[in-house]
Design an enzyme around this catalytic site. Structure first.
Site, PDB file in Angstrom:
ATOM      1  N   LEU A 151      43.156  42.337  39.868  1.00 43.66           N
ATOM      2  CA  LEU A 151      44.639  43.033  40.036  1.00 43.66           C
ATOM      3  C   LEU A 151      44.669  43.853  41.283  1.00 43.66           C
ATOM      4  CD1 LEU A 151      44.940  44.402  36.334  1.00 43.66           C
ATOM      5  CD2 LEU A 151      45.714  42.106  37.447  1.00 43.66           C
ATOM      6  N   ARG A 162      51.581  40.226  33.805  1.00 40.78           N
ATOM      7  CA  ARG A 162      51.919  38.813  34.217  1.00 40.78           C
ATOM      8  C   ARG A 162      50.690  38.138  33.918  1.00 40.78           C
ATOM      9  NH1 ARG A 162      53.639  38.004  40.292  1.00 40.78           N
ATOM     10  NH2 ARG A 162      55.655  36.849  39.666  1.00 40.78           N
ATOM     11  N   LYS A 177      40.422  43.760  35.623  1.00 37.42           N
ATOM     12  CA  LYS A 177      39.790  44.430  36.698  1.00 37.42           C
ATOM     13  C   LYS A 177      40.903  44.911  37.585  1.00 37.42           C
ATOM     14  CE  LYS A 177      38.234  44.478  40.403  1.00 37.42           C
ATOM     15  NZ  LYS A 177      38.951  45.642  41.244  1.00 37.42           N
ATOM     16  N   PRO A 178      41.285  46.340  37.114  1.00 34.36           N
ATOM     17  CA  PRO A 178      42.315  46.832  38.377  1.00 34.36           C
ATOM     18  C   PRO A 178      41.725  47.100  39.436  1.00 34.36           C
ATOM     19  CG  PRO A 178      41.834  48.483  36.659  1.00 34.36           C
ATOM     20  CD  PRO A 178      41.165  47.155  36.135  1.00 34.36           C
ATOM     21  N   SER A 179      42.687  47.478  40.836  1.00 28.11           N
ATOM     22  CA  SER A 179      42.272  48.026  41.848  1.00 28.11           C
ATOM     23  C   SER A 179      41.779  49.223  41.757  1.00 28.11           C
ATOM     24  CB  SER A 179      43.454  47.903  42.827  1.00 28.11           C
ATOM     25  OG  SER A 179      43.158  48.571  44.044  1.00 28.11           O
ATOM     26  N   SER A 231      44.869  40.231  48.654  1.00 29.24           N
ATOM     27  CA  SER A 231      44.918  39.806  50.279  1.00 29.24           C
ATOM     28  C   SER A 231      44.236  38.393  50.384  1.00 29.24           C
ATOM     29  CB  SER A 231      44.578  41.091  50.804  1.00 29.24           C
ATOM     30  OG  SER A 231      42.978  41.118  50.673  1.00 29.24           O
ATOM     31  N   GLU A 252      46.738  34.421  44.200  1.00 28.55           N
ATOM     32  CA  GLU A 252      48.327  34.683  44.418  1.00 28.55           C
ATOM     33  C   GLU A 252      48.081  35.892  45.844  1.00 28.55           C
ATOM     34  OE1 GLU A 252      51.360  34.056  42.369  1.00 28.55           O
ATOM     35  OE2 GLU A 252      49.867  32.504  41.548  1.00 28.55           O
ATOM     36  N   CYS A 286      54.363  41.402  48.096  1.00 27.14           N
ATOM     37  CA  CYS A 286      54.065  40.123  48.862  1.00 27.14           C
ATOM     38  C   CYS A 286      55.077  39.365  49.123  1.00 27.14           C
ATOM     39  CB  CYS A 286      53.192  39.377  47.652  1.00 27.14           C
ATOM     40  SG  CYS A 286      53.806  38.888  46.084  1.00 27.14           S
ATOM     41  N   GLU A 444      61.299  37.651  41.140  1.00 27.33           N
ATOM     42  CA  GLU A 444      60.921  36.564  40.314  1.00 27.33           C
ATOM     43  C   GLU A 444      61.345  36.536  38.838  1.00 27.33           C
ATOM     44  OE1 GLU A 444      58.578  37.912  43.441  1.00 27.33           O
ATOM     45  OE2 GLU A 444      57.264  37.850  41.786  1.00 27.33           O
ATOM     46  N   HIS A 450      55.815  31.375  40.290  1.00 23.88           N
ATOM     47  CA  HIS A 450      55.692  32.209  41.493  1.00 23.88           C
ATOM     48  C   HIS A 450      54.544  31.610  42.163  1.00 23.88           C
ATOM     49  CE1 HIS A 450      55.512  35.654  44.327  1.00 23.88           C
ATOM     50  NE2 HIS A 450      54.549  35.769  43.719  1.00 23.88           N
TER      51      HIS A 450
HETATM   52  P1  NAD Z   1      42.859  43.361  47.836  1.00 31.22           P
HETATM   53  O1  NAD Z   1      42.673  42.141  48.221  1.00 31.22           O
HETATM   54  O2  NAD Z   1      42.483  44.430  48.587  1.00 31.22           O
HETATM   55  O3  NAD Z   1      42.332  43.666  46.154  1.00 31.22           O
HETATM   56  C1  NAD Z   1      42.911  42.970  45.075  1.00 31.22           C
HETATM   57  C2  NAD Z   1      41.812  43.189  44.093  1.00 31.22           C
HETATM   58  O4  NAD Z   1      40.564  42.360  44.475  1.00 31.22           O
HETATM   59  C3  NAD Z   1      41.448  44.413  43.681  1.00 31.22           C
HETATM   60  O5  NAD Z   1      41.337  44.348  42.419  1.00 31.22           O
HETATM   61  C4  NAD Z   1      40.064  44.498  44.343  1.00 31.22           C
HETATM   62  O6  NAD Z   1      38.998  45.229  43.941  1.00 31.22           O
HETATM   63  C5  NAD Z   1      39.356  43.083  44.168  1.00 31.22           C
HETATM   64  N1  NAD Z   1      38.389  42.612  45.177  1.00 31.22           N
HETATM   65  C6  NAD Z   1      38.237  43.023  46.360  1.00 31.22           C
HETATM   66  N2  NAD Z   1      37.087  42.656  46.971  1.00 31.22           N
HETATM   67  C7  NAD Z   1      36.603  41.876  46.144  1.00 31.22           C
HETATM   68  C8  NAD Z   1      35.405  40.688  45.876  1.00 31.22           C
HETATM   69  N3  NAD Z   1      34.619  40.583  46.942  1.00 31.22           N
HETATM   70  N4  NAD Z   1      35.293  39.964  44.711  1.00 31.22           N
HETATM   71  C9  NAD Z   1      36.392  40.092  43.836  1.00 31.22           C
HETATM   72  N5  NAD Z   1      37.379  40.906  43.777  1.00 31.22           N
HETATM   73  C10 NAD Z   1      37.414  41.729  44.821  1.00 31.22           C
HETATM   74  O7  NAD Z   1      44.490  43.384  47.753  1.00 31.22           O
HETATM   75  P2  NAD Z   1      45.233  44.681  47.356  1.00 31.22           P
HETATM   76  O8  NAD Z   1      45.249  45.335  48.701  1.00 31.22           O
HETATM   77  O9  NAD Z   1      44.922  45.261  46.135  1.00 31.22           O
HETATM   78  O10 NAD Z   1      46.893  44.111  47.171  1.00 31.22           O
HETATM   79  C11 NAD Z   1      47.605  43.806  48.276  1.00 31.22           C
HETATM   80  C12 NAD Z   1      47.654  42.362  48.812  1.00 31.22           C
HETATM   81  O11 NAD Z   1      48.185  41.652  47.411  1.00 31.22           O
HETATM   82  C13 NAD Z   1      48.504  41.841  49.767  1.00 31.22           C
HETATM   83  O12 NAD Z   1      48.010  41.096  50.748  1.00 31.22           O
HETATM   84  C14 NAD Z   1      49.650  41.178  49.076  1.00 31.22           C
HETATM   85  O13 NAD Z   1      50.616  40.186  49.847  1.00 31.22           O
HETATM   86  C15 NAD Z   1      48.936  40.529  47.748  1.00 31.22           C
HETATM   87  N6  NAD Z   1      49.896  40.444  46.820  1.00 31.22           N
HETATM   88  C16 NAD Z   1      50.157  38.942  46.531  1.00 31.22           C
HETATM   89  C17 NAD Z   1      51.147  38.764  45.310  1.00 31.22           C
HETATM   90  C18 NAD Z   1      51.240  37.320  45.010  1.00 31.22           C
HETATM   91  O14 NAD Z   1      51.906  37.246  44.028  1.00 31.22           O
HETATM   92  N7  NAD Z   1      51.199  36.379  45.853  1.00 31.22           N
HETATM   93  C19 NAD Z   1      51.443  39.983  44.536  1.00 31.22           C
HETATM   94  C20 NAD Z   1      51.174  41.206  44.901  1.00 31.22           C
HETATM   95  C21 NAD Z   1      50.416  41.443  46.080  1.00 31.22           C
END
Ligand code: NAD
Length: 480
Positions: A151, A162, A177-179, A231, A252, A286, A444, A450
């Site tokens: 997440l 979701r 697994k939240p951020s 991301s 996503e 996003c 949405e 989505h």
């Molecule tokens: P992030 O990519 O930094 O982290 C997302 C998740 O991935 C976190 O839980 C993180 O701990 C985990 N993660 C990081 N490295 C990993 C690895 N090597 N293996 C497995 N998991 C790992 O994203 P963020 O900064 O939390 O969120 C912002 C991004 O999310 C933006 O780019 C945004 O556009 C995107 N986003 C997309 C949508 C969509 O529906 N498309 C929705 C919300 C956010």
């Protein structure tokens, strides 16, 4: 409601635990740097145990009739609603959005569970006509097994629900697994699951670094599906990890949504929608408007009005100003990144109409910012900003607008403001994005779909199509 810091534990196999390493991650409020809580920094061993718990619980959950699964999910939704104040305050503190918006996020999360619970009696297989006289072909829809949900921090509870909703109703067991930035609200969900005696092992919640916990989940042979919102670079890493066991993955990822304003648009409505979209969650969405293209006939009026509208946006500490339009960003690093993008754009020829200065105050704040005279030679028209900054470019023809909108590595969301059905249909047929919003801001529907094109991702969330991502098929040929 309390503003104290809390020591949280993870939820593995129905038990609250610390990480086996004993290590914790501290979570700070980006608005005032106060400590919100400490969460376990789970190890690879903790990940393994969470997966094994889900694996053991899955056959029983699969056999529980979908209708009963739905009732259990509705009970969970009701219990979440009962705890809305605590959850919302925690989200506001860990993420920075105003309390009112955090409350909305929690209520939507509960509603997402209810929406998916309603699918219980509608997950149907198929009987396919055979070429042979004495044969039936049956197509079964089966859960995948153990689903790992990775997440993001921007909507910690909405995105959680979701993914949790469709995973559970289809008979999968789930690891959340939240951020590391926003893990506290997810661990409050663990206490709710415990309080309502949610079936043991069906939902496990672990916290820790993505490079350990997220990676461990993505590489675990007993995880059948990894669904991630995050991301592009993280999505790429997770895709690589999933290749280890050819694990199904849904990504996503980022967006760079264009908003096109035609000469024939209702300008005031377009201004209101674009402003709301750009400042929502401090621009950290996003799907929110990341770049604006205005047709030359209304360009001057648009610049004047958008400057006024963005200037009227109220912002501040999301807990102290619960009704503010905008809270702070996720941390000071994010502020610096966004500010550098603004400086870079100005260096490349953009004109700063509003904002563009880091406020001299505590917290990760960045003001609503408007950049005019932008064009596609500038990085800011191509890279995800993820902050309350609106770059604007002027165009002449519909074809120009379409070409500019499609000149992008992302393809998540797009917006069009026009009163011409010709233009609306042309964009509906030719925009390269998973979503197009015409004469309204983006947001949405639970029953929509989505899903991003290009680097915005693979697969999608929401509605019937999103739910089917959590299913796999078995076809049985039966001769008699
Ligand atoms: P992030 O990519 O930094 O982290 C997302 C998740 O991935 C976190 O839980 C993180 O701990 C985990 N993660 C990081 N490295 C990993 C690895 N090597 N293996 C497995 N998991 C790992 O994203 P963020 O900064 O939390 O969120 C912002 C991004 O999310 C933006 O780019 C945004 O556009 C995107 N986003 C997309 C949508 C969509 O529906 N498309 C929705 C919300 C956010």
């Amino acid at each position: 409601m309390s503003n104290d810091a809390t020591d949280y534990q993870v939820f593995i196999d129905g038990q609250f635990e610390d990480a086996t390493s004993g290590e914790v991650i501290e979570v700070y409020n980006p608005a005032d740097n106060s400590l919100v809580g400490k969460v376990p920094a789970c190890t690879a061993e903790d990940v393994k145990r969470a997966v094994q718990s889900c694996k053991a619980a899955q056959p029983g959950w699969r056999k529980t009739p979908a209708f009963e699964r739905g009732l259990i999910m509705k009970k969970l939704a009701a219990a979440i609603n009962d705890k809305v104040d605590l959850l919302a305050l925690t989200i506001s503190r860990e993420q920075g959005k105003p309390l009112k918006q955090a409350t909305g996020e929690v209520l939507c999360g509960a509603e997402l569970l209810e929406y998916h619970a309603e699918w219980a009696r509608r997950i149907e297989g198929e009987v396919i006509p055979s070429d042979d006289e004495n044969e039936n072909i049956f197509l079964y829809k089966e859960p995948i097994g153990v689903v790992a949900c990775i997440l993001p921090w921007n909507f910690p509870f909405y995105v959680l629900a979701r993914k949790l909703g469709p995973a559970l109703i289809t008979g999968n067991t789930v690891i959340l697994k939240p951020s590391t930035d926003t893990p506290c609200s997810a661990l409050i969900l663990a206490t709710i699951l415990n309080e309502i005696d949610f079936p043991k092992g069906v939902v496990n919640i672990i916290t820790g670094k993505g490079s350990v916990t997220g990676k461990g989940l993505s590489e675990d042979p007993d995880v059948g599906f990894v669904t991630v919102t995050g991301s592009v670079p993280t999505g790429q890493k997770i895709m690589t990890s999933c290749a280890t066991n050819v694990t199904k993955v849904s990504l996503e990822l980022g967006g760079k949504a264009p908003a096109i304003v035609m000469n024939d648009a209702d300008l005031d409505a377009a201004i209101a929608a674009i402003t709301a979209a750009r400042i929502s969650n401090a621009g950290q969405v996003c799907s929110c408007t990341e770049r604006v293209y205005v047709q030359s006939g209304v360009a001057e009026a648009f610049m004047e009005k958008i400057k006024v509208a963005m200037n009227e946006v109220t912002w501040g500490d999301g807990v102290k100003n619960p009704e503010a339009n905008m809270g702070c960003m996720i941390n000071r690093d994010a502020v610096e990144t966004v500010h550098n993008m603004v400086l870079n754009a100005v260096g490349q020829g953009a004109t700063l109409l509003l904002g563009g200065e880091v406020p001299q105050m505590e917290g990760a704040f960045y003001p609503p910012t408007v950049l005019a005279d932008c064009d596609h030679s500038m990085d800011i028209m191509h890279e995800e900003i993820f902050g309350p900054v609106l770059p604007i470019m002027v165009f002449d023809t519909v074809d120009d607008a379409l070409a500019l909108a499609n000149d992008c590595q992302f393809g998540l969301t797009s917006n069009l403001y026009t009163s011409s059905y010709h233009t609306a249909l042309k964009f509906s047929n030719e925009i390269q994005a998973g979503e197009l919003y015409i004469n309204r801001r983006q947001s949405e529907a639970y029953q929509g779909f989505h899903a991003g094109w290009k680097q915005s991702g693979i697969g999608g969330d929401d509605g019937k199509h999103g739910m089917e991502e959590y299913l796999q098929t078995r076809v049985v040929y039966m001769s008699y």
